[in-house]
Design an enzyme around this catalytic site. Structure first.
Site, short mmCIF file in Angstrom:
data_model
loop_
_atom_site.label_atom_id
_atom_site.label_comp_id
_atom_site.label_asym_id
_atom_site.label_seq_id
_atom_site.Cartn_x
_atom_site.Cartn_y
_atom_site.Cartn_z
N HIS A 60 -53.24 -22.96 -45.10
CA HIS A 60 -53.52 -21.73 -45.84
C HIS A 60 -53.31 -20.49 -44.96
CE1 HIS A 60 -56.03 -23.81 -49.27
NE2 HIS A 60 -54.76 -24.17 -49.26
N ASP B 249 -54.07 -15.93 -46.13
CA ASP B 249 -54.38 -15.38 -44.81
C ASP B 249 -54.03 -13.90 -44.88
OD1 ASP B 249 -54.31 -14.39 -42.23
OD2 ASP B 249 -53.05 -16.00 -41.41
N GLY C 129 -49.88 -41.44 -52.61
CA GLY C 129 -49.21 -41.37 -51.32
C GLY C 129 -47.92 -40.57 -51.37
N HIS D 268 -49.44 -31.95 -52.27
CA HIS D 268 -49.66 -32.41 -53.65
C HIS D 268 -48.89 -33.68 -53.97
CE1 HIS D 268 -51.69 -28.73 -55.69
NE2 HIS D 268 -52.04 -28.82 -54.43
N ASP D 269 -47.84 -33.96 -53.22
CA ASP D 269 -47.17 -35.26 -53.37
C ASP D 269 -48.04 -36.36 -52.75
OD1 ASP D 269 -45.23 -37.21 -53.93
OD2 ASP D 269 -44.33 -36.98 -51.95
N PRO E 6 -59.11 -32.23 -55.98
CA PRO E 6 -60.23 -31.32 -56.29
C PRO E 6 -59.80 -29.86 -56.20
CG PRO E 6 -60.67 -32.55 -54.25
CD PRO E 6 -59.37 -33.05 -54.79
C1 HEM Z 1 -58.31 -30.20 -51.74
C2 HEM Z 1 -57.90 -29.32 -50.83
C3 HEM Z 1 -57.19 -28.06 -51.20
C4 HEM Z 1 -57.48 -27.17 -52.20
C5 HEM Z 1 -58.65 -27.18 -53.15
C6 HEM Z 1 -56.43 -26.16 -52.16
C7 HEM Z 1 -56.35 -25.10 -53.05
C8 HEM Z 1 -55.32 -24.19 -53.11
C9 HEM Z 1 -55.20 -23.14 -54.09
C10 HEM Z 1 -56.17 -22.88 -55.23
C11 HEM Z 1 -54.07 -22.44 -53.80
C12 HEM Z 1 -53.52 -21.23 -54.56
C13 HEM Z 1 -52.38 -21.64 -55.45
C14 HEM Z 1 -51.78 -20.48 -56.20
O1 HEM Z 1 -52.52 -19.61 -56.66
O2 HEM Z 1 -50.53 -20.43 -56.36
C15 HEM Z 1 -53.47 -23.06 -52.65
C16 HEM Z 1 -52.30 -22.65 -52.07
C17 HEM Z 1 -51.72 -23.28 -51.00
N1 HEM Z 1 -52.13 -24.46 -50.41
FE1 HEM Z 1 -53.87 -25.40 -50.71
N2 HEM Z 1 -55.56 -26.44 -51.16
C18 HEM Z 1 -55.97 -27.60 -50.55
C19 HEM Z 1 -55.36 -28.25 -49.50
C20 HEM Z 1 -54.15 -27.89 -48.97
C21 HEM Z 1 -53.44 -28.65 -47.95
C22 HEM Z 1 -53.95 -29.94 -47.31
C23 HEM Z 1 -52.27 -27.99 -47.73
C24 HEM Z 1 -51.13 -28.36 -46.80
C25 HEM Z 1 -51.22 -29.12 -45.75
C26 HEM Z 1 -52.27 -26.81 -48.55
C27 HEM Z 1 -51.29 -25.85 -48.58
C28 HEM Z 1 -51.27 -24.74 -49.40
C29 HEM Z 1 -50.27 -23.69 -49.29
C30 HEM Z 1 -49.18 -23.59 -48.25
C31 HEM Z 1 -50.55 -22.78 -50.32
C32 HEM Z 1 -49.72 -21.53 -50.69
C33 HEM Z 1 -48.70 -21.92 -51.73
C34 HEM Z 1 -47.75 -20.82 -52.14
O3 HEM Z 1 -47.79 -19.71 -51.61
O4 HEM Z 1 -46.93 -21.09 -53.03
N3 HEM Z 1 -53.41 -26.78 -49.30
N4 HEM Z 1 -54.25 -24.13 -52.25
#
Ligand code: HEM
Ligand SMILES: *[C@@H]1O[C@H](CO)[C@@H](O)[C@H](O)[C@H]1NC(C)=O
Ligand SMILES: *[C@@H]1O[C@H](CO)[C@@H](O)[C@H](O)[C@H]1NC(C)=O
Length: 314
Positions: free
Chosen positions: A186, A231, A67, A61-62, A155
């Protein structure tokens, strides 16, 4: 990734690495930098294994807005609503750890190590602790001077694969394969019901019925907004199980499930699901590439003294 350019007459050897980033940037200016970060992450990890998920998401998100410049760490003020206060960043965690590491680094080497590099190094250490790849990351990022909530345009999880791919390709300069690789993040962490509830009311046919039943029950509990692992198999490990899960219709987020179904991405999913070593290697490379998106270097930006506020300028 090292390109050695030899200028014949002057015999100057110039290693060019990721623009102006390079591995070991702080070797002489702050030799302890990487070990201080690593130790702090290890301490947190011993108490809280979910720190890896927190940092991976924080890092993404950063980098996804202006960038990798630590713009996400800035606190809002009366005159500026910062990225941190975007709805998209509501559940983003790990700020306190970054702020703490910065304090240690300020006493070891004042005004030397950027907050953007701290995020990158901390994420790298956490990934290794969670069973993921051990990789070197180039450093030398500088901290940005702008953090504006209106610039957060990542997005959401119900966007189609085509829109998300376009975002990665156009905004981040990352390929669709690198996108699928980074979604492998994820493999750790959780999603709150509010992000997938729309797949439950009318059961989404692309979701495994047993998972559907489980999530319906979870999300109708009295808790505010409960969460479940992204997962469902090994939620504390950086491994390729996430890909196996989405092939088995056990993706929690719509976008995760769609990656296993979309013509343009399912080949990569199948490949990573069956080859854990390939995923680990690709993930390390893709993280380094994501960490290099639109970085500030040289005399651009600043080295913040506190990660949550810009330095005061006169
Ligand atoms: C546009 C692409 C992406 C979308 C739409 C997306 C969406 C989401 C959503 C909806 C969550 C759940 C957040 C919550 O309920 O707390 C999540 C969690 C997460 N995302 Fe993504 N994600 C994206 C790309 C990425 C990328 C590129 C990474 C890292 C390289 C990433 C790493 C994570 C991680 C590690 C979590 C778990 C966070 C936690 O447990 O606090 N995501 N993401
Ligand atoms: C920024 O906000 C966080 C959380 O609200 C707070 O803990 C931190 O002290 C703030 N930073 C500064 C420098 O005030
Ligand atoms: C994870 O998947 C393996 C098979 O790949 C299975 O044996 C194991 O029981 C699963 N664990 C969980 C917690 O679902």
């Amino acid at each position: 990734m090292k390109i050695i350019v030899i200028l014949p007459f002057f015999c100057i050897i110039l290693p060019l690495v990721f623009g102006d980033l390079k591995v070991g940037f702080y070797e002489s200016s702050c030799p302890e930098a990487e070990s201080i970060v690593k130790k702090a992450v290890q301490n947190r990890f011993n108490r809280d294994k979910t720190i890896t998920a927190a940092l991976l998401r924080l890092h993404f998100h950063d980098c996804a807005v202006r960038g990798c410049d630590a713009s996400i760490l800035i606190n809002s003020t009366t005159s500026n609503t910062a990225e941190k206060d975007s709805g998209t960043n509501d559940d983003v965690r790990g700020f306190d750890l970054i702020d703490k590491v910065k304090e240690s680094l300020e006493s070891a080497c004042p005004s030397t190590v950027s907050c953007a590099d701290i995020i990158t190094l901390a994420t790298r250490s956490a990934v290794a602790l969670s069973g993921g790849p051990k990789y070197e990351v180039p450093t030398g990022r500088r901290d940005g001077l702008v953090s504006d909530v209106r610039e957060v345009n990542i997005p959401g999880p119900t966007s189609p694969v085509s829109i998300i791919s376009e975002f990665f390709n156009r905004n981040l300069g990352l390929t669709t394969q690198e996108m699928v690789t980074l979604f492998g993040a994820h493999t750790v962490g959780v999603a709150h019901c509010s992000f997938f509830a729309d797949r439950l009311s009318t059961p989404d046919p692309t979701m495994d019925p047993a998972l559907n039943t489980k999530l319906v029950k979870l999300c109708s509990s009295r808790d505010d907004d409960p969460s479940t692992p992204l997962d469902q198999n090994t939620s504390l490990l950086v491994d390729n199980k996430f890909y196996q899960q989405i092939l088995a219709k056990k993706g929690v987020l719509q976008i995760d499930q769609q990656l296993a179904l979309d013509k343009g991405t399912k080949g990569f999913v199948t490949d990573f699901a069956s080859n854990g070593a390939k995923f680990q290697k690709s993930f390390a490379n893709a993280m380094v590439k994501m960490g290099s998106v639109d970085v500030l270097v040289g005399s651009q930006g600043e080295i913040r003294k506190k990660c949550s506020v810009f330095n005061t300028r006169n």
